[in-house]
Motif scaffolding. Structure first.
Motif, PDB file in Angstrom:
ATOM      1  N   SER A  49       0.812  -1.215   0.000  1.00 19.38           N
ATOM      2  CA  SER A  49       0.000   0.000   0.000  1.00 19.38           C
ATOM      3  C   SER A  49       0.845   1.264   0.000  1.00 19.38           C
ATOM      4  O   SER A  49       0.324   2.358  -0.227  1.00 19.38           O
ATOM      5  CB  SER A  49      -0.936   0.001   1.218  1.00 19.38           C
ATOM      6  N   VAL A  50       2.151   1.129   0.248  1.00 17.29           N
ATOM      7  CA  VAL A  50       3.073   2.267   0.219  1.00 17.29           C
ATOM      8  C   VAL A  50       3.780   2.270  -1.132  1.00 17.29           C
ATOM      9  O   VAL A  50       4.536   1.334  -1.437  1.00 17.29           O
ATOM     10  CB  VAL A  50       4.106   2.174   1.356  1.00 17.29           C
ATOM     11  N   PRO A  51       3.554   3.262  -1.971  1.00 12.55           N
ATOM     12  CA  PRO A  51       4.208   3.286  -3.289  1.00 12.55           C
ATOM     13  C   PRO A  51       5.724   3.184  -3.180  1.00 12.55           C
ATOM     14  O   PRO A  51       6.351   3.847  -2.354  1.00 12.55           O
ATOM     15  CB  PRO A  51       3.786   4.643  -3.863  1.00 12.55           C
ATOM     16  N   GLY A  52       6.293   2.308  -4.000  1.00 15.05           N
ATOM     17  CA  GLY A  52       7.736   2.120  -3.994  1.00 15.05           C
ATOM     18  C   GLY A  52       8.230   1.049  -3.056  1.00 15.05           C
ATOM     19  O   GLY A  52       9.421   0.728  -3.048  1.00 15.05           O
ATOM     20  N   VAL A  53       7.326   0.486  -2.253  1.00 16.42           N
ATOM     21  CA  VAL A  53       7.684  -0.592  -1.330  1.00 16.42           C
ATOM     22  C   VAL A  53       6.993  -1.870  -1.801  1.00 16.42           C
ATOM     23  O   VAL A  53       5.763  -1.918  -1.890  1.00 16.42           O
ATOM     24  CB  VAL A  53       7.276  -0.282   0.122  1.00 16.42           C
ATOM     25  N   PHE A  54       7.790  -2.884  -2.099  1.00 14.03           N
ATOM     26  CA  PHE A  54       7.292  -4.166  -2.569  1.00 14.03           C
ATOM     27  C   PHE A  54       7.524  -5.211  -1.486  1.00 14.03           C
ATOM     28  O   PHE A  54       8.386  -5.047  -0.620  1.00 14.03           O
ATOM     29  CB  PHE A  54       7.989  -4.556  -3.879  1.00 14.03           C
ATOM     30  N   ALA A  55       6.761  -6.292  -1.531  1.00 16.30           N
ATOM     31  CA  ALA A  55       6.911  -7.321  -0.503  1.00 16.30           C
ATOM     32  C   ALA A  55       6.684  -8.687  -1.112  1.00 16.30           C
ATOM     33  O   ALA A  55       5.910  -8.857  -2.056  1.00 16.30           O
ATOM     34  CB  ALA A  55       5.932  -7.088   0.646  1.00 16.30           C
ATOM     35  N   CYS A  56       7.377  -9.689  -0.569  1.00 13.90           N
ATOM     36  CA  CYS A  56       7.267 -11.038  -1.084  1.00 13.90           C
ATOM     37  C   CYS A  56       7.645 -12.036  -0.002  1.00 13.90           C
ATOM     38  O   CYS A  56       8.199 -11.674   1.038  1.00 13.90           O
ATOM     39  CB  CYS A  56       8.158 -11.224  -2.318  1.00 13.90           C
ATOM     40  N   GLY A  57       7.362 -13.306  -0.261  1.00 10.43           N
ATOM     41  CA  GLY A  57       7.657 -14.349   0.705  1.00 10.43           C
ATOM     42  C   GLY A  57       6.548 -14.532   1.708  1.00 10.43           C
ATOM     43  O   GLY A  57       5.435 -14.025   1.550  1.00 10.43           O
ATOM     44  N   ASP A  58       6.850 -15.260   2.786  1.00 13.05           N
ATOM     45  CA  ASP A  58       5.818 -15.607   3.763  1.00 13.05           C
ATOM     46  C   ASP A  58       5.209 -14.394   4.445  1.00 13.05           C
ATOM     47  O   ASP A  58       4.082 -14.453   4.930  1.00 13.05           O
ATOM     48  CB  ASP A  58       6.407 -16.536   4.826  1.00 13.05           C
ATOM     49  N   ALA A  59       5.937 -13.268   4.495  1.00 17.56           N
ATOM     50  CA  ALA A  59       5.406 -12.057   5.116  1.00 17.56           C
ATOM     51  C   ALA A  59       4.318 -11.406   4.278  1.00 17.56           C
ATOM     52  O   ALA A  59       3.584 -10.547   4.770  1.00 17.56           O
ATOM     53  CB  ALA A  59       6.519 -11.051   5.369  1.00 17.56           C
ATOM     54  N   ALA A  60       4.211 -11.815   3.013  1.00 20.69           N
ATOM     55  CA  ALA A  60       3.256 -11.179   2.100  1.00 20.69           C
ATOM     56  C   ALA A  60       2.328 -12.201   1.469  1.00 20.69           C
ATOM     57  O   ALA A  60       1.863 -12.029   0.350  1.00 20.69           O
ATOM     58  CB  ALA A  60       4.000 -10.412   1.013  1.00 20.69           C
ATOM     59  N   ARG A  61       2.039 -13.258   2.205  1.00 23.07           N
ATOM     60  CA  ARG A  61       1.187 -14.328   1.685  1.00 23.07           C
ATOM     61  C   ARG A  61       0.521 -15.022   2.869  1.00 23.07           C
ATOM     62  O   ARG A  61       1.132 -15.198   3.921  1.00 23.07           O
ATOM     63  CB  ARG A  61       2.040 -15.289   0.875  1.00 23.07           C
ATOM     64  N   ALA A  62      -0.727 -15.462   2.696  1.00 21.94           N
ATOM     65  CA  ALA A  62      -1.448 -16.094   3.795  1.00 21.94           C
ATOM     66  C   ALA A  62      -0.807 -17.407   4.223  1.00 21.94           C
ATOM     67  O   ALA A  62      -0.863 -17.787   5.392  1.00 21.94           O
ATOM     68  CB  ALA A  62      -2.907 -16.317   3.394  1.00 21.94           C
ATOM     69  N   ALA A  63      -0.225 -18.131   3.298  1.00 23.93           N
ATOM     70  CA  ALA A  63       0.494 -19.368   3.597  1.00 23.93           C
ATOM     71  C   ALA A  63       1.572 -19.529   2.550  1.00 23.93           C
ATOM     72  O   ALA A  63       1.387 -19.126   1.396  1.00 23.93           O
ATOM     73  CB  ALA A  63      -0.454 -20.570   3.590  1.00 23.93           C
ATOM     74  N   GLY A  64       2.708 -20.104   2.939  1.00 26.30           N
ATOM     75  CA  GLY A  64       3.817 -20.082   1.999  1.00 26.30           C
ATOM     76  C   GLY A  64       4.621 -21.355   1.942  1.00 26.30           C
ATOM     77  O   GLY A  64       4.400 -22.307   2.688  1.00 26.30           O
ATOM     78  N   SER A  65       5.576 -21.360   1.028  1.00 29.06           N
ATOM     79  CA  SER A  65       6.551 -22.427   0.854  1.00 29.06           C
ATOM     80  C   SER A  65       7.730 -21.819   0.100  1.00 29.06           C
ATOM     81  O   SER A  65       7.662 -20.666  -0.358  1.00 29.06           O
ATOM     82  CB  SER A  65       5.960 -23.584   0.047  1.00 29.06           C
ATOM     83  N   ILE A  66       8.814 -22.578  -0.067  1.00 27.39           N
ATOM     84  CA  ILE A  66       9.946 -22.068  -0.827  1.00 27.39           C
ATOM     85  C   ILE A  66       9.529 -21.747  -2.252  1.00 27.39           C
ATOM     86  O   ILE A  66       9.889 -20.708  -2.807  1.00 27.39           O
ATOM     87  CB  ILE A  66      11.111 -23.072  -0.824  1.00 27.39           C
ATOM     88  N   ALA A  67       8.755 -22.651  -2.855  1.00 31.58           N
ATOM     89  CA  ALA A  67       8.346 -22.440  -4.244  1.00 31.58           C
ATOM     90  C   ALA A  67       7.516 -21.173  -4.394  1.00 31.58           C
ATOM     91  O   ALA A  67       7.736 -20.376  -5.319  1.00 31.58           O
ATOM     92  CB  ALA A  67       7.568 -23.651  -4.753  1.00 31.58           C
ATOM     93  N   PHE A  68       6.563 -20.953  -3.501  1.00 28.69           N
ATOM     94  CA  PHE A  68       5.783 -19.721  -3.545  1.00 28.69           C
ATOM     95  C   PHE A  68       6.678 -18.505  -3.328  1.00 28.69           C
ATOM     96  O   PHE A  68       6.520 -17.473  -3.981  1.00 28.69           O
ATOM     97  CB  PHE A  68       4.689 -19.743  -2.476  1.00 28.69           C
ATOM     98  N   ALA A  69       7.612 -18.611  -2.378  1.00 26.91           N
ATOM     99  CA  ALA A  69       8.486 -17.481  -2.067  1.00 26.91           C
ATOM    100  C   ALA A  69       9.340 -17.096  -3.268  1.00 26.91           C
ATOM    101  O   ALA A  69       9.500 -15.911  -3.574  1.00 26.91           O
ATOM    102  CB  ALA A  69       9.377 -17.829  -0.876  1.00 26.91           C
TER     103      ALA A  69
END
Length: 301
Positions: free
Chosen positions: A263-283
Motif C-alpha cells: 500500500s506504500v508506493p515504492g515498497v514491494f513485498a514477497c515471501g511468507d510475510a506477504a502471503r497467507a500461507a507459503g513455501s519455498i516455491a511460492f516465495a
C-alpha cells in the motif's frame, strides 16, 4: 560478519536474504540495477533438515538451497550484501532511508520487504524442540516422508478441521481437539468419511519422536504431528512504513497487489510475510514478481 557499507544510493534495498529476497535481488541484478541485500540470517525453515516440493531441489537441505542462491546473486557485480538486521525505514525524498542495527543508514529508490515471519507455536511442552523435525505445519512439505504412517493433528482452533480433512491422503489420522474446538455433527460426519479418529483428551506434552502424552495418562505413538502455528511478520520495518496488512488464517500478512507492491508506493513485498500461507516455491515465485515490479516502477517514477 559486518561489511562496511559506504553511503551511497542503491536502486533497491532488499530486506531479507532468504528465498524470496534472493529471487527478487536476482531479477534486479540481471537488470543491472544496484542492489543491497540486508539479511539478519534467520530463515523460517532453519529447523528442517530437508525441503520438499520445490521443483529441481526436492529433498535438498534448505540451508544449501539458500547458500547456492546467495552465491548466484553475489556473482553479479551490482549486488552488495550486509549481514545484519534492518531496524527501521522511512520515506526520504523520493526514496527511502533504511536504518541498520550497526547504526549505519542506507538510502534507496525502492524497497523490497522479504522479512519473513516468526511461527508462534502452541504452548505444549516438547513441541518447539521437535518443530520441523517430527512436528510440522505443511502436509505438502512433509507429509509424504511419513510413509502413510500414523499422523496426529493437534488442534489450535476450528481451522484445524481443514488440516485434519487434508491429511488422510498422507496416512492414518487422529485429530486431537485439545479443548480448542468441538467438531459439530456435520464436521464429525465429514471426518469419519475421511477415516479420521477424534481424540478429545487434553495433550500434556510430546515425548520421544512424536508421542503425545495425554492428561488421562495414555500415550499415543505417532510418526508425525501437524499443527497450525500463528505467524507474525518479522521486525518493525513494515509497520514503520505504514504498510497495510490483511488477516489470514494463521495471522496478519502484508497486503500487496498483482505486482507485489504494498500500500506504500515504492515498497514491494514477497515471501511468507506477504502471503497467507507459503513455501519455498511460492516465495521464489513471488520474489520474481516483486523484483520485476520494483524494476519496472523505476522506469516510470
Amino acid at each position: 560478519m559486518h561489511t562496511e557499507i559506504p553511503r551511497y544510493d542503491a536502486d533497491v534495498v532488499v530486506i531479507g536474504g532468504s528465498y524470496a529476497g534472493l529471487s527478487a535481488a536476482l531479477q534486479l541484478a540481471r537488470a543491472r540495477r544496484r542492489v543491497l541485500v540486508v539479511d539478519a540470517g534467520v530463515r523460517r525453515n532453519r529447523f528442517a533438515a530437508h525441503s520438499h516440493g520445490f521443483l529441481g531441489q526436492d529433498g535438498r537441505a534448505p540451508g544449501d538451497i539458500a547458500a547456492a542462491g546467495r552465491a548466484e546473486v553475489l556473482a553479479y557485480p551490482t549486488v552488495r550484501w550486509h549481514d545484519g538486521a534492518a531496524t527501521g525505514a522511512q520515506a526520504d525524498g523520493d526514496g527511502f532511508a533504511v536504518s541498520l542495527a550497526d547504526g549505519a543508514t542506507v538510502r534507496a529508490r525502492r524497497l523490497v520487504l522479504a522479512v519473513g515471519v516468526e511461527d508462534q507455536l502452541p504452548p505444549i511442552d516438547g513441541l518447539a524442540s521437535r518443530w520441523g523435525r517430527s512436528v510440522f505445519h505443511c502436509p505438502y512439505c512433509h507429509g509424504y516422508e511419513l510413509g502413510g504412517g500414523r499422523i496426529g493433528v493437534l488442534a489450535t482452533s476450528a481451522l484445524s478441521h481443514h488440516h485434519a480433512m487434508m491429511l488422510p491422503d498422507w496416512g492414518t489420522v487422529t485429530l486431537f481437539t485439545n479443548g480448542c474446538y468441538a467438531p459439530d455433527a456435520a464436521q464429525r460426519e465429514a471426518l469419519a468419511a475421511r477415516g479420521v479418529a477424534i481424540e478429545p483428551a487434553r495433550v500434556e506434552c510430546l515425548v520421544d519422536m512424536a508421542t503425545l502424552a495425554l492428561a488421562d495418562g495414555r500415550r499415543v505413538v505417532l510418526d508425525g504431528l501437524f499443527t497450525l502455528s500463528r505467524t507474525q511478520v518479522n521486525g518493525s520495518v513494515a509497520a514503520q512504513l505504514g504498510c497495510a496488512m490483511d488477516e489470514g488464517p494463521m495471522g496478519a500478512y502484508l497486503r500487496t497487489d498483482a505486482i507485489k507492491e504494498t500500500s506504500v508506493p515504492g515498497v514491494f513485498a514477497c515471501g511468507d510475510a506477504a502471503r497467507a500461507a507459503g513455501s519455498i516455491a511460492f516465495a521464489v515465485g513471488d520474489g520474481v514478481q516483486a523484483g520485476v515490479g520494483a524494476h519496472q516502477s523505476l522506469l516510470s517514477r
